[in-house]
Design a protein around this motif. Sequence first.
Motif, PDB file in Angstrom:
ATOM      1  N   GLY A  41      47.287-117.650  63.649  1.00 48.91           N
ATOM      2  CA  GLY A  41      48.151-116.630  64.269  1.00 48.91           C
ATOM      3  C   GLY A  41      47.700-115.672  64.872  1.00 48.91           C
ATOM      4  N   LEU A  42      46.579-115.090  64.696  1.00 46.01           N
ATOM      5  CA  LEU A  42      45.878-113.977  65.092  1.00 46.01           C
ATOM      6  C   LEU A  42      45.097-114.495  66.443  1.00 46.01           C
ATOM      7  N   ARG A  43      45.443-113.790  67.492  1.00 44.62           N
ATOM      8  CA  ARG A  43      44.676-113.983  69.013  1.00 44.62           C
ATOM      9  C   ARG A  43      43.800-112.899  68.921  1.00 44.62           C
ATOM     10  N   VAL A  44      42.470-113.519  69.076  1.00 44.04           N
ATOM     11  CA  VAL A  44      41.268-112.434  69.214  1.00 44.04           C
ATOM     12  C   VAL A  44      40.716-112.575  70.723  1.00 44.04           C
ATOM     13  N   GLY A  45      40.785-111.645  71.381  1.00 39.81           N
ATOM     14  CA  GLY A  45      40.347-111.518  73.053  1.00 39.81           C
ATOM     15  C   GLY A  45      38.833-111.119  72.798  1.00 39.81           C
ATOM     16  N   VAL A  46      38.118-112.080  73.675  1.00 41.20           N
ATOM     17  CA  VAL A  46      36.973-111.479  73.891  1.00 41.20           C
ATOM     18  C   VAL A  46      36.751-111.045  75.512  1.00 41.20           C
ATOM     19  N   ILE A  47      36.462-109.839  75.536  1.00 42.65           N
ATOM     20  CA  ILE A  47      36.214-109.298  76.766  1.00 42.65           C
ATOM     21  C   ILE A  47      35.179-109.666  77.705  1.00 42.65           C
ATOM     22  N   LYS A  48      35.331-110.617  78.550  1.00 43.64           N
ATOM     23  CA  LYS A  48      34.291-111.144  79.687  1.00 43.64           C
ATOM     24  C   LYS A  48      33.280-110.218  79.853  1.00 43.64           C
ATOM     25  N   GLN A  49      33.638-109.220  80.459  1.00 40.83           N
ATOM     26  CA  GLN A  49      32.817-108.035  80.946  1.00 40.83           C
ATOM     27  C   GLN A  49      31.793-107.476  79.811  1.00 40.83           C
ATOM     28  N   LEU A  50      32.272-107.523  78.662  1.00 39.85           N
ATOM     29  CA  LEU A  50      31.438-106.809  77.488  1.00 39.85           C
ATOM     30  C   LEU A  50      30.685-108.045  76.740  1.00 39.85           C
ATOM     31  N   ASP A  51      30.842-109.020  77.339  1.00 35.41           N
ATOM     32  CA  ASP A  51      29.869-110.319  76.423  1.00 35.41           C
ATOM     33  C   ASP A  51      28.898-110.665  77.614  1.00 35.41           C
TER      34      ASP A  51
END
Lengths: 104, 504
Positions: B266-276
């Motif tokens: 249920g947890l949505r973990v957002g990966v920030i494109k600009q910081l990957d």
Amino acid sequence: MTDTNPGAITTEVVTHLASLARIALTQEEIEKLTGELGTIVDSVAKVSEVATDEVPATSHPIPLSNVFRPDVPGVTLTTEQALAGAPEHDGSRFAVSAILGEEQ
Amino acid sequence: MADLNDLTRMSASDLASKLSSGDVSSVEATQAHLDRIAAVDGKVNAFLHVSADALANAKRIDERRAAGESLGELAGVPVAVKDVLCTIDMPTTAGSKILEGWVPPYDATTVAKLRTAGLIPLGKTNMDEFAMGSSTEHSAYGPTKNPWDLDRIPGGSGGGSAAAVSAFEAPLALGSDTGGSIRQPASLTGSVGVKPTYGGVSRYGAIALASSLDQVGPVSRTVLDSALLHDVIGGHDPRDSTSLKEQWPSFAAAARAGAAAESLKGLRVGVIKQLDSPGFQAGVSQRFHEALQLLTDFGAEIVEVDAPHFEYAVEAYYLILPAEASSNLAKFDSVRFGLRVTPEGGGTVEDVMAATREAGFGAEVKRRIILGTYALSAGYYDAYYGSAQKVRTLIQRDFAAAFEKADVLVSPSAPTTAFKLGEKLEDPMAMYLNDVTTIPANLAGIPGMGLPMGLAPEDGLPTGFQIMAPARGDARLYELGATLERLLEQQWGHTLPSQVPSLG
């Protein structure tokens, strides 16, 4: 500062900024900073690419309106505490050298 | 090697349990840390000042406990304090010669809260001068060394606090984070650090760098320890007009819940494109993606989010910060406190001021004051400072959109592992880019945590995982942070900080 390139960082500009900031930079420091600031300013100027008229400015990350407190006396520093770190004082006041120069 | 009974190797939470059960006294715990400081700080240089009163303060806590008084959970636990925070009983220099030997007439609210909760201040930790830096090399009192490799920087500006906890000189420390000064050193030293929501922790008595960005927060070796310390220092302070009037939940409870979690479903973990970024060190990216996989395996949903304006964040920051700093540092005027240098042959108060600031400020401080003075000058204000404030709005909008899609956002805490002393000292712009991952949270006022995610395979040095939450959502950091910490430690079979060289 009526340079044709208004953003240009010259030694004259840095000398003027140092006097505004009240830092007696040496000539060597002024020259080194002129080069470094030029590089930094060229780089940070990128912000203007997206800072268009319709975008409002944000000065503060969490919006806050005026913060008031009840108008009652609180705990304040004593004179001794306030003067404790002063380079020079006369027991009740901070002491400084002349405020006006001879030419004034 | 590590002795299980070594009081300096324990987490603050374990030490607190031993203190409250009476197995260990605060005097013993404090003495153990003072001994450790005496043994290793000559190499590390984490401390600018060691308290002469620590043992006496510890004895008082032992006496109060013996008398049956009910004390706070961390009572008797030693803590290091970043030298940016005013302490009435110790010099406070912010790493600058202009404040050498200055003893403030009051305690910062966070320090006063430590004392009220019974913690034992051990001393003041080293930092880049006025917190301007990412390596602690800009301290006027010499650099702090990274306990993982003494030839490398510990990050900055709070390199002293991070090195102190990772070298087992203190279980806890206070830091301050304006653009990453808690999270980036935590990453480089394998420790945990949290920048709370702007306004979540009082800044009264914290020497200001950039007032719209600065935030005080905890530094430790475990997520729970940072949560316990955050619970002590957080909350509204009428003496700080930017302090939020929230009722904060217990962050320790959040960390304990996270450590006990059975799934992240249920947890949505957002990966920030600009910081990957492909520009990041390979081992940092590798450990980051392994950590994401662990979270996925444990039920979390990973979503990619786009934050197109983050590429302007460092630039906006290096306009806003110098502008605010040039104003905040005007108070160092040779009149009321700190250094006074009179030029040869005397001069007016203005000449004395300029000579004092020339002698008292280091190169980086002068650079930023001049840059800030430039950014605020008539004719350039709109182009620079005004535009930077607009970028700030755009970054806040990016975060708002990202938090529509994700409950938390994640990235590496720093793009590289610790670099060598001197490596970036002569290239200010290269130094500034170290903070690319951490600056956006400060610009938006949101909370961020850095915690260890393993050693980079290519150099064996610590890497850090950053978690960010919406403003006021600090509890989410502790929950997810504690879950990830547990998953990683299960995989490694040990804690990350336990792997640091002994320095002995």
